[in-house]
Design an enzyme around this catalytic site. Structure first.
Site, PDB file in Angstrom:
ATOM      1  N   SER A 121       0.746   6.413   2.906  1.00 42.34           N
ATOM      2  CA  SER A 121       1.452   7.354   3.786  1.00 42.34           C
ATOM      3  C   SER A 121       2.684   7.927   3.088  1.00 42.34           C
ATOM      4  O   SER A 121       3.339   7.255   2.288  1.00 42.34           O
ATOM      5  CB  SER A 121       1.904   6.645   5.065  1.00 42.34           C
ATOM      6  N   GLN A 130       0.827  -1.199   0.000  1.00 38.66           N
ATOM      7  CA  GLN A 130       0.000   0.000   0.000  1.00 38.66           C
ATOM      8  C   GLN A 130       0.865   1.255   0.000  1.00 38.66           C
ATOM      9  O   GLN A 130       1.738   1.397   0.849  1.00 38.66           O
ATOM     10  CB  GLN A 130      -0.856  -0.060   1.263  1.00 38.66           C
ATOM     11  N   GLU A 180      -6.739   8.239  17.092  1.00 33.22           N
ATOM     12  CA  GLU A 180      -7.160   9.630  17.311  1.00 33.22           C
ATOM     13  C   GLU A 180      -8.040  10.095  16.150  1.00 33.22           C
ATOM     14  O   GLU A 180      -9.079  10.725  16.358  1.00 33.22           O
ATOM     15  CB  GLU A 180      -5.927  10.554  17.441  1.00 33.22           C
ATOM     16  N   GLU A 211     -10.376  -1.695   5.610  1.00 35.73           N
ATOM     17  CA  GLU A 211      -9.217  -1.859   6.481  1.00 35.73           C
ATOM     18  C   GLU A 211      -9.603  -1.655   7.942  1.00 35.73           C
ATOM     19  O   GLU A 211      -9.129  -2.341   8.827  1.00 35.73           O
ATOM     20  CB  GLU A 211      -8.122  -0.876   6.071  1.00 35.73           C
TER      21      GLU A 211
END
Lengths: 392, 347
Positions: free
Chosen positions: A128, A125, A376, A255
């Protein structure tokens, strides 16, 4: 409410169980996030595929057996209960494949999916970036149009790419409209890691495995899809140019939700935890009652998660999928996994630091609240998109 | 496999919700407070009952949901009741719904006494309420208005007429509870079911109280969270709604998370009661989680309301105090976790 399995589901379970009993390696394989272990896991994937167990819920034409979602859940339960190896193909089959099923052309499905289920193409993947983690919309990697050659030129850097060093292909988001901001102007690309201009550098994770990688793209060319296997082998685009955010979001809910962390996985871990507690009690280890309460809490939460999943799957089957509520799911399983392993370490006491399976599992569990969108961010999503609090 | 209410159950629950919105609004909950007991006399002059709601529940068949058809009820199973218990919690209904309509009927139905059959019919029609207590001299909500008492000891279920017990009114922190300490003496004539003849019925009664109080706590928690979502969306400080602050968002998300995962445990326990399986561990799992989740939710919701929440003028306390009471009635989070622990680990 009907919490029973049909006869054919029970037969399916028996069939899974028997095959796994006969085929799961007696000794656990070395971690699939190391080069040695990856090779062993690849063999396992080939075996799974040849027996038709690699992607049970997919159409038979793509290597599956057209199993229902309920049967998939049963397979997962049996798979983890049998202590079968981790799935090194999971980023492809659980994250990319649902997106290909939803957004891919028929030709893309016919080309990519069989290769993925057979573990010929191993996907990692590419989301990021050094400056775009939780704030995924801050992506800087670019794709520039090259009309002369008929395609796109990708450049930039992706990071925290799990098993990137062992994979063959990358899926990820790239900015195709430099003027657009945030969620706009992004496109979902597929590209082979063998393409010219790709550099993959592996590095060690907290748990000692070399499963992380960063991927540098220096003018990697992805040709326009003309429907031939040659161009698809060189990469492509999923969905429309500029619509990458929406395409990617369909993957993130998989996911966060049940596809990556089916309850079977936690039920197996909770059963092992209980076994450890019984062993320690039988061995006369002096255990604080609070430790036994922690074991019990992990067990109850695992049951709650399993029941919650049954409700979720019922919703999916009946056409009311969880949507943003999948963020509840992600926070819960990832924090449950940490607490479950902490309970095991407390049962082991001073022996917990020995480099054994519980410590390794604990280290791995610590990644859960971070990956797939930090908890978060998930709590923000729960507050804003489920409860309806103001964004600003 | 299907983990969801039937379409019929879902529709019925929606109808009950609509009834409660209509008949048991916050003013009605507030008015049910007070009476002669304690420090809450200024809040209301009620007796802990919302008669309009109770009559509506009887007319809809809710009170007779678990009463056999032969006795004038609907003869349905506990999985049809669990969603209704959530709605009763959400509405803050103070009446002894789970005791009268869910705990007592299966115990009465297991008896062949003519009195039991007669009582079942009167429960279904809404004529009587049943106070339920566990132990020697239990605290029973809505004791002053109860017509009958079902007292469960370890060995038997005793049925007593209100005139056969001695009630000491006690002030609950929740002024709608109209709590009473019920003193009574056992006699051969008070025994309706004994553990020698039907231990499973006694166990199921305990499990029903535990399961449906869990479901009620889920509803109460949802209500407190909804009130808080509304408040923090309206209340402005520093020029923005306070609900836009991440500290506020995360506290509410955590409160909602606990409730979200307690709910399926309560539904599972109700399902086991429906199919006649032992629900002891399942009910304890549900109560352990629902009790803790409601405590987390009430703490968060009070905190996020700030000073306005710390008044009796604001409505939050009507739900919060009920949650404080119910999260410990029929066992608190630790005692129920201990039930599960003993089942798993033997100690």
């Amino acid at each position: 409410m009907d919490l029973t399995w049909t006869e054919s589901e029970q037969r399916f379970r028996e069939e899974c169980r028997e095959w796994l009993r006969a085929n799961v390696p007696a000794e656990p394989l070395p971690s699939g996030d190391t080069s040695e272990g990856f090779a062993a896991h690849l063999e396992w994937e080939n075996l799974l595929h040849s027996a038709g167990w690699a992607v049970v819920s997919w159409p038979a034409a793509y290597g599956g057996r057209d199993a229902t979602l309920w049967e998939w859940l049963i397979f997962e339960e049996e798979y983890y209960a049998a202590g079968a190896p981790q799935r090194i193909t999971q980023n492809g089959i659980f994250l990319l494949a649902p997106t290909i099923f939803e957004f891919g052309s028929r030709a893309q499905q016919d080309y990519y999916l069989p290769r993925m289920s057979a573990a010929q193409d191993l996907w990692c993947q590419g989301w990021s970036e050094p400056n775009a983690g939780s704030d995924l919309a801050g992506i800087k990697s670019r794709a520039v149009r090259d009309d002369e050659r008929g395609g796109w030129v990708l450049s930039g850097q992706k990071t925290w790419t799990t098993r990137g060093a062992f994979s063959t292909h990358l899926f990820g988001l790239f900015r195709t409209d430099p003027e657009a901001e945030r969620h706009r102007g992004l496109t979902y690309f597929l590209a082979p890691l063998t393409a010219e201009g790709m550099t993959v550098r592996g590095f060690g994770r907290l748990d000692g495995d070399e499963g992380f990688a960063e991927v540098f793209l220096d003018d990697v060319f992805v040709p326009d899809d003309d429907g031939t296997t040659e161009t698809m082998a060189a990469g492509g685009i999923l969905g429309e140019v500029g619509q990458g955010w929406g395409v990617a979001m369909s993957t993130t809910s998989s996911e966060r939700g049940l596809t990556l962390r089916s309850p079977g996985r936690f039920r197996a871990a909770a059963a092992r935890l209980l076994e450890l507690a019984h062993d320690q009690i039988a061995a006369g280890v002096d255990l604080d009652p609070a430790v036994l309460d922690a074991v019990t809490d992990a067990w109850i939460d695992t049951e709650a998660y399993a029941l919650y999943t049954l409700r979720d799957v019922t919703g999916v089957v009946e056409g009311t999928p969880a949507g943003a509520r999948s963020s509840y799911n992600k926070v819960f399983w990832s924090e449950l996994d940490v607490r479950l392993h902490e309970a095991a370490l407390d049962l082991l006491g001073a022996e917990a630091e020995l480099d054994g399976s519980w410590m390794h599992g604990y280290e791995f569990s610590l990644s859960g609240p971070i990956y797939a969108g930090t908890n978060e961010i998930q709590r923000n999503i729960i507050a804003e998109r489920v409860l309806g609090l103001p964004r600003k | 496999m299907r983990f969801a209410p039937t379409e019929e159950q879902a529709e019925f629950r929606s109808a009950v919700k609509a009834l409660l919105v209509d008949t048991c609004d916050i003013a009605a909950v507030r008015a049910s407070w007070g009476g002669e007991v304690g420090r809450h006399t200024e809040v209301g002059q009620g007796n802990g009952r919302v008669e309009r709601a109770w009559k509506g529940l009887a007319d809809m068949g809710v009170l007779g949901l678990l009463v056999p058809e032969a006795d004038g009820g609907m003869g349905m199973t506990q999985d049809a009741f669990v969603g209704i218990a959530v709605e009763a919690g959400y509405a803050g209904l103070p009446d002894p719904l789970i005791e009268t309509a869910a705990v007592a009927p299966p115990v009465l139905a297991s008896s062949s006494e003519p009195l039991a059959s007669e009582l079942l019919a009167r429960i279904a029609s809404g004529e009587v309420t049943v106070g339920v207590g566990f132990g020697e001299s239990p605290l029973v909500p809505c004791a002053s208005t109860a017509d009958w008492f079902l007292i469960l000891t370890g060995t038997a279920a005793h049925l007593l007429d209100a005139s056969a017990v001695d009630i000491t009114p006690l002030s609950s922190v929740d002024g709608a509870r109209h709590l009473g300490r019920v003193n009574w003496s056992t006699a051969a004539s008070t025994v309706l079911v004994s553990s020698d003849s039907d231990a499973a019925v006694l166990t199921a009664a305990r499990n029903a109280a535990v399961t449906f109080s869990s479901a009620t706590l889920v509803g109460l928690s949802h209500r407190m969270i909804d009130m808080t979502v509304e408040y923090v969306g309206e209340r402005h400080q520093f020029g923005v709604p306070i609900g836009s602050f991440q500290a506020v968002k995360h506290e509410l998300a955590d409160a909602a998370l606990g409730v979200e995962f307690a709910e399926p445990l309560a539904f599972n326990a109700a399902h086991l009661l429906s199919v006649g399986e032992d629900a002891t561990v399942a009910a304890s799992m549900a109560k352990s989680r629902a009790s803790r989740a409601s405590q987390v939710a009430s703490d968060a919701c009070l905190q996020l309301h700030g000073a306005i929440g710390y008044t009796v003028e604001h409505d939050l306390h009507l739900f919060m105090k009920r949650a404080w009471a119910l999260s410990r009635q029929y066992g608190d989070f630790r005692s129920h976790r201990a039930v599960v622990r003993r089942a798993l680990l033997g100690s």
